[in-house]
Scaffold this motif. Structure first.
Motif: not given
Length: 220
Positions: A196-204, A218-220
């Motif tokens: 979709m062209g949307i960057e997922v920076l992180d999941h915390i 370094h898993l995302i």
């Protein structure tokens, strides 16, 4: 699923509203306030006063008050609606916060989320300068395949118009190690974001006194 259906229907109704002509929008505004047999006359009076919508802002206040002269309260409501629309259009984008890195947001959320007795998944939408422009709790409860779906997250991201997001959730147990479901969900979210062209920076993930960052690992 029901929540997504309601959101989709609401968005569909909004999209249909955009497709109405100026004449139809006037009819919608007047239909519950003026007798049906008088709507045509009032709409005609409106176009006599405002032959082109681009000229409305050029009218003097005294001229605007005569548009629906036979219905002072309707005229007042109409001018209030126009002014509200103008303010919405001119309103600056609100900055909720600023992101400098996963550590900053992770440490901030530990104290906030440790009191929650159930898991909560929060979405952060960022602008190009990594300033938070939107924050929302997307889910409450156990993060499993039955309750969590990327479409809910990306619907909000598209609605806001962002191209960067972060997600975060808490583990009420205090243990921050990601579960197999957490890993699967993060991978799926990342893949959908690429499409979709949307960057997922992180999941915390936050626990009682620490946090886990998929980006730092370094898993995302």
């Amino acid at each position: 699923m029901e929540k997504f259906r309601q959101i989709t229907e609401s968005r569909k109704e909004y999209d249909e509203m955009n497709q109405f002509t100026n004449e139809e929008l006037l009819q919608i505004f007047l239909q519950n306030q003026i007798g049906v047999n008088k709507i045509a006359d009032e709409i005609g009076q409106f176009w006599d006063a405002v032959p082109d919508l681009s000229l409305f802002s050029l009218l003097y206040n005294s001229e605007k008050k005569t548009i629906f002269s036979d219905y002072p309260e309707v005229n007042r409501q109409f001018l209030a609606a126009v002014e509200l629309g103008r303010r919405i259009e001119l309103a600056p984008q609100k900055i909720v916060g600023e992101i400098f890195g996963s550590r900053q947001i992770g440490e901030k959320l530990i104290s906030i989320q440790r009191r929650y007795r159930q898991e909560q998944l929060i979405l952060l939408c960022l602008n190009t300068k990594n300033k938070i422009i939107f924050e929302k709790v997307i889910f409450k409860g156990s993060l499993n395949s039955a309750t969590v779906h990327p479409r809910e997250i990306f619907f909000e991201a598209l609605r806001v118009g962002t191209n960067k997001i972060m997600v975060m959730h808490n583990h009420p147990s205090g243990e921050i190690s990601p579960s197999k479901q957490d890993i699967k969900f993060t991978k799926r979210l990342k893949e959908c974001g690429i499409l979709m062209g949307i960057e997922v920076l992180d999941h915390i993930i936050t626990g009682s006194d620490n946090y886990y960052s998929f980006a730092e690992q370094h898993l995302i």
